[in-house]
Write a protein that holds these residues in place. Structure first.
Motif, short mmCIF file in Angstrom:
data_model
loop_
_atom_site.label_atom_id
_atom_site.label_comp_id
_atom_site.label_asym_id
_atom_site.label_seq_id
_atom_site.Cartn_x
_atom_site.Cartn_y
_atom_site.Cartn_z
N ARG A 76 49.72 -0.09 56.23
CA ARG A 76 49.50 -1.20 54.79
C ARG A 76 50.81 -1.48 54.68
O ARG A 76 51.66 -0.85 54.74
CB ARG A 76 48.84 -0.06 53.42
CG ARG A 76 48.71 -0.88 52.44
CD ARG A 76 48.73 0.44 51.26
NE ARG A 76 48.57 -0.88 49.57
CZ ARG A 76 48.33 -0.34 48.58
NH1 ARG A 76 48.49 1.28 48.78
NH2 ARG A 76 48.76 -1.17 47.93
N HIS A 77 51.37 -2.38 53.89
CA HIS A 77 52.37 -2.53 53.61
C HIS A 77 53.16 -1.65 52.53
O HIS A 77 53.06 -1.20 52.12
CB HIS A 77 52.68 -3.95 52.02
CG HIS A 77 52.39 -4.30 51.07
ND1 HIS A 77 52.40 -3.31 50.35
CD2 HIS A 77 50.51 -4.90 50.99
CE1 HIS A 77 51.82 -4.38 49.04
NE2 HIS A 77 50.80 -4.39 49.77
N GLY A 78 53.97 -2.14 52.29
CA GLY A 78 54.85 -1.14 51.62
C GLY A 78 55.32 -1.13 50.14
O GLY A 78 54.63 -2.13 49.74
N ILE A 79 55.58 -0.46 49.65
CA ILE A 79 55.46 -0.49 47.95
C ILE A 79 56.03 -1.33 47.82
O ILE A 79 57.53 -2.23 48.05
CB ILE A 79 55.85 0.84 47.23
CG1 ILE A 79 55.36 1.10 45.78
CG2 ILE A 79 57.72 1.06 47.39
CD1 ILE A 79 55.30 2.72 45.60
N THR A 80 55.90 -2.44 46.90
CA THR A 80 56.15 -3.31 45.75
C THR A 80 56.22 -3.01 44.47
O THR A 80 55.88 -2.17 43.27
CB THR A 80 55.49 -5.26 45.51
OG1 THR A 80 54.27 -4.33 44.96
CG2 THR A 80 55.14 -4.89 46.72
N SER A 81 57.90 -3.97 43.50
CA SER A 81 57.29 -3.52 41.46
C SER A 81 55.46 -3.42 41.39
O SER A 81 55.55 -2.80 40.02
CB SER A 81 58.02 -4.81 41.28
OG SER A 81 59.33 -4.58 41.95
N ASP A 82 54.56 -4.91 41.91
CA ASP A 82 53.34 -4.39 41.25
C ASP A 82 52.92 -3.30 42.11
O ASP A 82 52.07 -2.46 41.00
CB ASP A 82 53.25 -5.79 42.08
CG ASP A 82 53.34 -7.14 40.78
OD1 ASP A 82 54.33 -7.15 40.24
OD2 ASP A 82 52.40 -7.73 41.25
N ASN A 83 52.96 -2.98 42.71
CA ASN A 83 52.01 -1.22 42.86
C ASN A 83 52.95 -0.80 41.97
O ASN A 83 52.24 0.41 41.46
CB ASN A 83 52.74 -0.96 44.32
CG ASN A 83 51.99 -2.11 45.72
OD1 ASN A 83 52.17 -1.70 46.71
ND2 ASN A 83 50.87 -2.32 45.59
N LYS A 84 53.92 -0.65 41.48
CA LYS A 84 54.79 0.92 41.01
C LYS A 84 54.13 0.15 39.48
O LYS A 84 53.81 1.54 38.97
CB LYS A 84 56.58 0.17 40.40
CG LYS A 84 57.15 0.67 41.69
CD LYS A 84 57.57 2.39 41.85
CE LYS A 84 58.46 2.83 42.70
NZ LYS A 84 58.69 4.62 41.88
#
Length: 200
Positions: free
Chosen positions: A9-17
């Motif tokens: 899976r890709h790394g974390i993004t602002s939307d994930n946060k």
């Protein structure tokens, strides 16, 4: 000769946060996500890897980049690995969606096979195109290859649901953390799940 398939899976993004649905919004990794991608790549330093396939979306390609650099490989893009298209739900926080569409949100979590939103693809359609891309790539690469697929949380759940022959409505029972690595190995002519959702 046996090989291993790594689904990442890709790394974390602002939307994930923010707990917003990203879907096919072409978001970027945040600072933490870039660090996660570097750490994930370092995990593969001593592991054999023959080829890298990635969703063409920015957050996936940015996750694949340090892995490609460390292994001296190019990144092959695969449209079938794009995240589920969530239509008008994209960019909206999950809590807000629950307030606006309580019945649809219930289906989203409890009965994905029944979920729908304006402009969205169904989970079944997303699963079919991701699985076709996955299987076609394995046929193309042949046996004994060590392959990395960098993709998205929804797609990994759908791929693993198909692989494990799970009911589509059970996919949210699978945890998929950012930059987690799920490993499938070849064993006696069969593909076998070795490890799910490993974080490094």
């Amino acid at each position: 000769m046996s090989g291993k398939i790594y689904i990442i899976r890709h790394g974390i993004t602002s939307d994930n946060k923010k707990k917003s649905l990203q879907g096919q919004r072409n978001t970027h990794l945040n600072g933490q996500g870039l660090i996660q991608a570097e750490r994930m790549a370092e995990y593969f330093t001593e592991l054999p890897l023959d080829v890298i396939y990635s969703s063409p979306m920015h957050r996936a390609m940015e996750t694949a980049a340090p892995l490609a650099r460390i292994k001296g490989l190019k990144i092959n893009t695969l449209d079938g690995l794009k995240e589920v298209n969530f239509g008008t739900w994209e960019g909206v926080e999950m809590s807000k969606l629950g307030e606006l569409y309580p019945e649809q949100m219930h289906n989203f979590i409890a009965a994905p096979s029944k979920w729908s939103a304006e402009g969205a693809e169904t989970f079944a359609a997303a699963q079919a195109r991701a699985w076709a891309a996955f299987k076609n790539t394995l046929r193309k690469e042949g046996n004994g290859r060590n392959i990395a697929f960098i993709t998205h949380g929804g797609i990994i759940r759908l791929l693993m649901g198909k692989f494990l022959e799970m009911d589509l409505d059970k996919i949210w029972k699978i945890s998929v953390y950012n930059t987690s690595i799920t490993t499938i190995l070849e064993w006696d002519g069969h593909l076998v799940l070795e490890e799910l959702n490993r974080t490094v």
